[in-house]
Design a protein around this motif. Sequence first.
Motif, PDB file in Angstrom:
ATOM      1  N   PHE A  43      -7.642 -27.649 -45.730  1.00 12.72           N
ATOM      2  CA  PHE A  43      -8.370 -27.950 -44.336  1.00 12.72           C
ATOM      3  C   PHE A  43      -8.598 -29.531 -44.244  1.00 12.72           C
TER       4      PHE A  43
ATOM      5  N   GLU B  81      -5.380 -31.472 -43.251  1.00 14.83           N
ATOM      6  CA  GLU B  81      -4.928 -31.417 -41.995  1.00 14.83           C
ATOM      7  C   GLU B  81      -5.717 -32.533 -41.106  1.00 14.83           C
ATOM      8  N   ARG B  82      -5.102 -32.888 -40.013  1.00 14.96           N
ATOM      9  CA  ARG B  82      -5.251 -33.871 -39.147  1.00 14.96           C
ATOM     10  C   ARG B  82      -6.422 -33.410 -38.195  1.00 14.96           C
ATOM     11  N   HIS B  83      -7.749 -34.089 -38.426  1.00 17.17           N
ATOM     12  CA  HIS B  83      -8.995 -33.536 -37.691  1.00 17.17           C
ATOM     13  C   HIS B  83      -9.620 -35.074 -37.597  1.00 17.17           C
TER      14      HIS B  83
ATOM     15  N   CYS C  59     -13.408 -36.328 -37.524  1.00 16.21           N
ATOM     16  CA  CYS C  59     -14.466 -36.041 -38.103  1.00 16.21           C
ATOM     17  C   CYS C  59     -15.683 -36.705 -37.593  1.00 16.21           C
TER      18      CYS C  59
ATOM     19  N   GLN D 180     -16.036 -31.910 -40.374  1.00 18.18           N
ATOM     20  CA  GLN D 180     -15.186 -31.474 -39.478  1.00 18.18           C
ATOM     21  C   GLN D 180     -15.110 -29.941 -39.050  1.00 18.18           C
ATOM     22  N   MET D 181     -14.608 -29.858 -38.011  1.00 15.49           N
ATOM     23  CA  MET D 181     -14.401 -28.416 -37.563  1.00 15.49           C
ATOM     24  C   MET D 181     -13.240 -28.171 -36.374  1.00 15.49           C
ATOM     25  N   GLU D 182     -12.886 -27.090 -36.582  1.00 11.23           N
ATOM     26  CA  GLU D 182     -11.817 -26.356 -35.709  1.00 11.23           C
ATOM     27  C   GLU D 182     -11.850 -24.925 -35.615  1.00 11.23           C
ATOM     28  N   GLY D 183     -12.407 -24.297 -34.276  1.00 10.29           N
ATOM     29  CA  GLY D 183     -12.770 -22.885 -34.218  1.00 10.29           C
ATOM     30  C   GLY D 183     -13.888 -22.530 -35.197  1.00 10.29           C
ATOM     31  N   ARG D 184     -13.656 -21.338 -35.942  1.00  7.45           N
ATOM     32  CA  ARG D 184     -14.588 -21.012 -36.699  1.00  7.45           C
ATOM     33  C   ARG D 184     -14.679 -21.622 -38.298  1.00  7.45           C
ATOM     34  N   ARG D 185     -13.514 -22.716 -38.264  1.00  9.71           N
ATOM     35  CA  ARG D 185     -13.737 -23.215 -39.601  1.00  9.71           C
ATOM     36  C   ARG D 185     -14.370 -24.551 -39.568  1.00  9.71           C
ATOM     37  N   TRP D 186     -14.833 -24.877 -40.668  1.00  9.66           N
ATOM     38  CA  TRP D 186     -15.727 -26.118 -40.742  1.00  9.66           C
ATOM     39  C   TRP D 186     -15.950 -26.662 -42.064  1.00  9.66           C
TER      40      TRP D 186
END
Length: 137
Positions: free
Chosen positions: A15, A18-20, A22, A80-86
């Motif tokens: 995770f 990945e490109r996020h 933050c 960082q977060m994406e949907g339910r992932r953080w």
Amino acid sequence: MSHDVLHPTPEYLAFWRERHVCTLTTPRPDGTPHVVPVGVTYDPGAGLARVISNRHSKKVRNVLAAQASAAGAARVAVCQMEGRRWATLEGRAVVRTEAEAVAEAVARYAERYGRTPSPNPDRVVIEIALDRAMGRA
């Protein structure tokens, strides 16, 4: 959920690769939080997170103010977060100006984000010595 900073699960580490976009939270001199979007790289082998920045930015000034205080370093968090992932990483930050440290941080940023930042003679690195990792990846 807590994670081992130096030995994250494969999912947690993936995770962070990945490109996020933050966030970085630094303490202002009055103690209130300053939160800004940033690019972050996570190096569990070294127990570090890195954020490249301009030496004149507010986030850098906040970290420098904490370095100059009795604390000697700023207590910060990157998230960082994406949907339910953080995922959140916490630790003590210092500003590094050495050419080698900046080059290392730029190379790691380019690897994670797929682009090399434009040259900037005022670039520095906020280097975070990590002591806590949390999240659901």
